[in-house]
Design a protein around this motif. Structure first.
Motif, PDB file in Angstrom:
ATOM      1  N   LYS A  60       0.834  -1.195   0.000  1.00 30.75           N
ATOM      2  CA  LYS A  60       0.000   0.000   0.000  1.00 30.75           C
ATOM      3  C   LYS A  60       0.869   1.245   0.000  1.00 30.75           C
ATOM      4  CE  LYS A  60      -1.956   0.775   3.901  1.00 30.75           C
ATOM      5  NZ  LYS A  60      -2.860   0.594   5.048  1.00 30.75           N
ATOM      6  N   ILE A  61       0.427   2.278  -0.699  1.00 30.80           N
ATOM      7  CA  ILE A  61       1.071   3.590  -0.660  1.00 30.80           C
ATOM      8  C   ILE A  61       0.128   4.516   0.095  1.00 30.80           C
ATOM      9  CG2 ILE A  61       1.971   5.521  -2.019  1.00 30.80           C
ATOM     10  CD1 ILE A  61       2.264   3.392  -4.332  1.00 30.80           C
ATOM     11  N   GLY A  62       0.584   4.996   1.242  1.00 36.35           N
ATOM     12  CA  GLY A  62      -0.280   5.767   2.126  1.00 36.35           C
ATOM     13  C   GLY A  62      -0.291   7.255   1.826  1.00 36.35           C
ATOM     14  N   ALA A  63      -1.337   7.913   2.290  1.00 39.63           N
ATOM     15  CA  ALA A  63      -1.456   9.367   2.143  1.00 39.63           C
ATOM     16  C   ALA A  63      -0.460  10.058   3.067  1.00 39.63           C
ATOM     17  CB  ALA A  63      -2.878   9.807   2.480  1.00 39.63           C
ATOM     18  N   ARG A  66      -0.943  10.227   6.843  1.00 40.15           N
ATOM     19  CA  ARG A  66      -1.963   9.217   7.157  1.00 40.15           C
ATOM     20  C   ARG A  66      -1.604   7.905   6.455  1.00 40.15           C
ATOM     21  NH1 ARG A  66      -7.360  11.793   5.202  1.00 40.15           N
ATOM     22  NH2 ARG A  66      -5.928  12.688   3.675  1.00 40.15           N
ATOM     23  N   PRO A  67      -0.545   7.259   6.915  1.00 39.00           N
ATOM     24  CA  PRO A  67      -0.030   6.087   6.196  1.00 39.00           C
ATOM     25  C   PRO A  67      -1.011   4.931   6.084  1.00 39.00           C
ATOM     26  CG  PRO A  67       0.980   6.300   8.374  1.00 39.00           C
ATOM     27  CD  PRO A  67       0.230   7.571   8.111  1.00 39.00           C
ATOM     28  N   GLU A  68      -2.014   4.871   6.972  1.00 37.09           N
ATOM     29  CA  GLU A  68      -2.983   3.781   6.903  1.00 37.09           C
ATOM     30  C   GLU A  68      -4.053   4.018   5.843  1.00 37.09           C
ATOM     31  OE1 GLU A  68      -2.709   0.879   8.463  1.00 37.09           O
ATOM     32  OE2 GLU A  68      -0.774   1.711   9.050  1.00 37.09           O
ATOM     33  N   THR A  69      -4.124   5.243   5.321  1.00 35.73           N
ATOM     34  CA  THR A  69      -5.106   5.567   4.282  1.00 35.73           C
ATOM     35  C   THR A  69      -4.446   5.415   2.922  1.00 35.73           C
ATOM     36  OG1 THR A  69      -6.208   7.154   5.733  1.00 35.73           O
ATOM     37  CG2 THR A  69      -6.661   7.320   3.366  1.00 35.73           C
ATOM     38  N   ALA A  70      -4.866   4.415   2.160  1.00 30.55           N
ATOM     39  CA  ALA A  70      -4.223   4.115   0.885  1.00 30.55           C
ATOM     40  C   ALA A  70      -4.644   5.099  -0.201  1.00 30.55           C
ATOM     41  CB  ALA A  70      -4.567   2.697   0.442  1.00 30.55           C
ATOM     42  N   VAL A  71      -3.657   5.571  -0.937  1.00 26.00           N
ATOM     43  CA  VAL A  71      -3.921   6.354  -2.151  1.00 26.00           C
ATOM     44  C   VAL A  71      -3.405   5.607  -3.374  1.00 26.00           C
ATOM     45  CG1 VAL A  71      -3.883   8.554  -0.947  1.00 26.00           C
ATOM     46  CG2 VAL A  71      -1.756   7.657  -1.917  1.00 26.00           C
ATOM     47  N   GLY A  72      -2.663   4.529  -3.139  1.00 27.01           N
ATOM     48  CA  GLY A  72      -2.128   3.750  -4.242  1.00 27.01           C
ATOM     49  C   GLY A  72      -1.619   2.415  -3.740  1.00 27.01           C
ATOM     50  N   ALA A  73      -1.160   1.577  -4.669  1.00 28.42           N
ATOM     51  CA  ALA A  73      -0.627   0.263  -4.321  1.00 28.42           C
ATOM     52  C   ALA A  73       0.242  -0.233  -5.467  1.00 28.42           C
ATOM     53  CB  ALA A  73      -1.755  -0.730  -4.048  1.00 28.42           C
ATOM     54  N   LEU A  74       1.103  -1.167  -5.159  1.00 27.30           N
ATOM     55  CA  LEU A  74       1.977  -1.710  -6.206  1.00 27.30           C
ATOM     56  C   LEU A  74       2.211  -3.196  -5.997  1.00 27.30           C
ATOM     57  CD1 LEU A  74       5.114  -2.009  -4.905  1.00 27.30           C
ATOM     58  CD2 LEU A  74       4.934   0.458  -5.018  1.00 27.30           C
ATOM     59  N   VAL A  75       2.526  -3.867  -7.110  1.00 24.13           N
ATOM     60  CA  VAL A  75       2.833  -5.296  -7.134  1.00 24.13           C
ATOM     61  C   VAL A  75       4.017  -5.502  -8.056  1.00 24.13           C
ATOM     62  CG1 VAL A  75       2.013  -7.592  -7.803  1.00 24.13           C
ATOM     63  CG2 VAL A  75       0.451  -5.996  -6.707  1.00 24.13           C
ATOM     64  N   ASP A  77       7.302  -5.406 -10.147  1.00 22.88           N
ATOM     65  CA  ASP A  77       8.001  -4.230 -10.679  1.00 22.88           C
ATOM     66  C   ASP A  77       7.095  -3.404 -11.590  1.00 22.88           C
ATOM     67  OD1 ASP A  77      10.518  -4.589  -9.435  1.00 22.88           O
ATOM     68  OD2 ASP A  77      10.991  -6.177 -10.868  1.00 22.88           O
ATOM     69  N   GLU A  78       5.801  -3.628 -11.494  1.00 27.34           N
ATOM     70  CA  GLU A  78       4.866  -2.909 -12.348  1.00 27.34           C
ATOM     71  C   GLU A  78       4.598  -1.507 -11.804  1.00 27.34           C
ATOM     72  OE1 GLU A  78       1.511  -5.493 -12.435  1.00 27.34           O
ATOM     73  OE2 GLU A  78       2.574  -7.059 -13.550  1.00 27.34           O
ATOM     74  N   PRO A  79       4.152  -0.580 -12.660  1.00 21.19           N
ATOM     75  CA  PRO A  79       3.834   0.772 -12.185  1.00 21.19           C
ATOM     76  C   PRO A  79       2.777   0.731 -11.092  1.00 21.19           C
ATOM     77  CG  PRO A  79       3.899   0.703 -14.589  1.00 21.19           C
ATOM     78  CD  PRO A  79       3.979  -0.722 -14.122  1.00 21.19           C
ATOM     79  N   ALA A  80       2.899   1.649 -10.154  1.00 18.65           N
ATOM     80  CA  ALA A  80       1.927   1.710  -9.057  1.00 18.65           C
ATOM     81  C   ALA A  80       0.552   2.103  -9.593  1.00 18.65           C
ATOM     82  CB  ALA A  80       2.389   2.716  -8.012  1.00 18.65           C
ATOM     83  N   VAL A  81      -0.471   1.600  -8.920  1.00 18.88           N
ATOM     84  CA  VAL A  81      -1.864   1.954  -9.220  1.00 18.88           C
ATOM     85  C   VAL A  81      -2.297   3.007  -8.205  1.00 18.88           C
ATOM     86  CG1 VAL A  81      -4.240   1.110  -9.269  1.00 18.88           C
ATOM     87  CG2 VAL A  81      -2.379  -0.326 -10.164  1.00 18.88           C
ATOM     88  N   PHE A  82      -2.787   4.143  -8.695  1.00 15.42           N
ATOM     89  CA  PHE A  82      -3.221   5.227  -7.802  1.00 15.42           C
ATOM     90  C   PHE A  82      -4.714   5.487  -7.966  1.00 15.42           C
ATOM     91  CE2 PHE A  82       1.304   6.168  -7.911  1.00 15.42           C
ATOM     92  CZ  PHE A  82       1.565   6.583  -6.620  1.00 15.42           C
ATOM     93  N   ASP A  83      -5.309   5.978  -6.891  1.00 13.57           N
ATOM     94  CA  ASP A  83      -6.698   6.407  -6.921  1.00 13.57           C
ATOM     95  C   ASP A  83      -6.727   7.888  -7.278  1.00 13.57           C
ATOM     96  OD1 ASP A  83      -9.561   6.334  -6.446  1.00 13.57           O
ATOM     97  OD2 ASP A  83      -9.131   7.435  -4.608  1.00 13.57           O
TER      98      ASP A  83
END
Length: 217
Positions: A60-63, A66-75, A77-83
């Motif tokens: 998870k990539i946190g705000a 507010r690290p517990e609030t996700a604004v993105g995620a990655l798996v 070596d692919e580009p991160a997915v952001f909201d």
């Protein structure tokens, strides 16, 4: 409160999945858990479905602040997915998270090495894959994981979780072939509120579970 702990949640979820599997919709199946919390849930599903268990590490990539609030995620070596809506609300762009993405990717690779060692990632092509977590708030880590798996051409892609927010459920129905979720509370605030015991798991506990179920499945 519907679940005593993650093992209890996994058993309840497994009951639902076994009924489905017996109908013939989950042939040549395997279970992939999002660690750490998804592993004990996935272990019970692996046991019930007589399917191998492995992990798919997502981070998870946190705000900011507010690290517990996700604004993105990655798996991987692919580009991160952001909201995009979260980024707009924060008045930030994806570039603002470059250093955070780099840190999380390092941690992702560390965990992959700890959990899997030299064992290669499982081949999901043509298989019925059940992706499992202990619950979903924003659903961003599951989104990144499902997109990663979809690119590998599974035969069927199922997301199974004990509890998730209605918002996450709505978003993720477009990413998975099927969503199995036991609870979608309208008053959802955090996954941990739906467990009596939601203690953090250690890497050692994850490795021990994987060793048991990967070896015997």
């Amino acid at each position: 409160m519907p679940f005593r702990d993650r093992t209890d949640a996994g058993r309840q979820l497994a009951l639902r999945l076994v009924e489905w599997a017996d109908s013939g919709d989950l042939v040549n199946r395997m279970v992939l858990a999002l660690p750490r919390g998804g592993v004990p849930v996935g272990a019970e599903i692996s046991r019930a479905l007589h399917a191998p268990l492995d992990v798919l590490v997502a981070r998870k990539i946190g705000a900011p602040g507010r690290p517990e609030t996700a604004v993105g995620a990655l798996v991987d070596d692919e580009p991160a997915v952001f909201d995009s809506r979260s980024l707009d609300a924060l008045e930030l762009t994806e570039d603002a998270f470059d250093s955070e993405v780099a840190r999380e990717r390092d941690e992702l690779h560390r965990r992959e090495h700890v959990y899997r060692g030299d064992r290669p990632a499982p081949d999901v092509r043509g298989r019925a894959v059940v992706l499992v977590d202990d619950g979903l708030a924003t659903g961003l880590t599951a989104t990144a994981a499902l997109r990663h798996l979809r690119r590998q051409s599974p035969g069927r892609l199922v997301l199974a979780v004990p509890v998730c927010s209605p918002h996450a459920a709505g978003e993720l129905r477009a990413e998975a072939d099927d969503l199995v979720c036991l609870e979608q509370p309208g008053s959802f605030r955090a996954v941990g509120e739906w467990y009596e015991d939601f203690a953090q798991l250690s890497d050692i506990e994850v490795v021990d579970t994987l060793r048991t179920f990967h070896a015997t499945a």
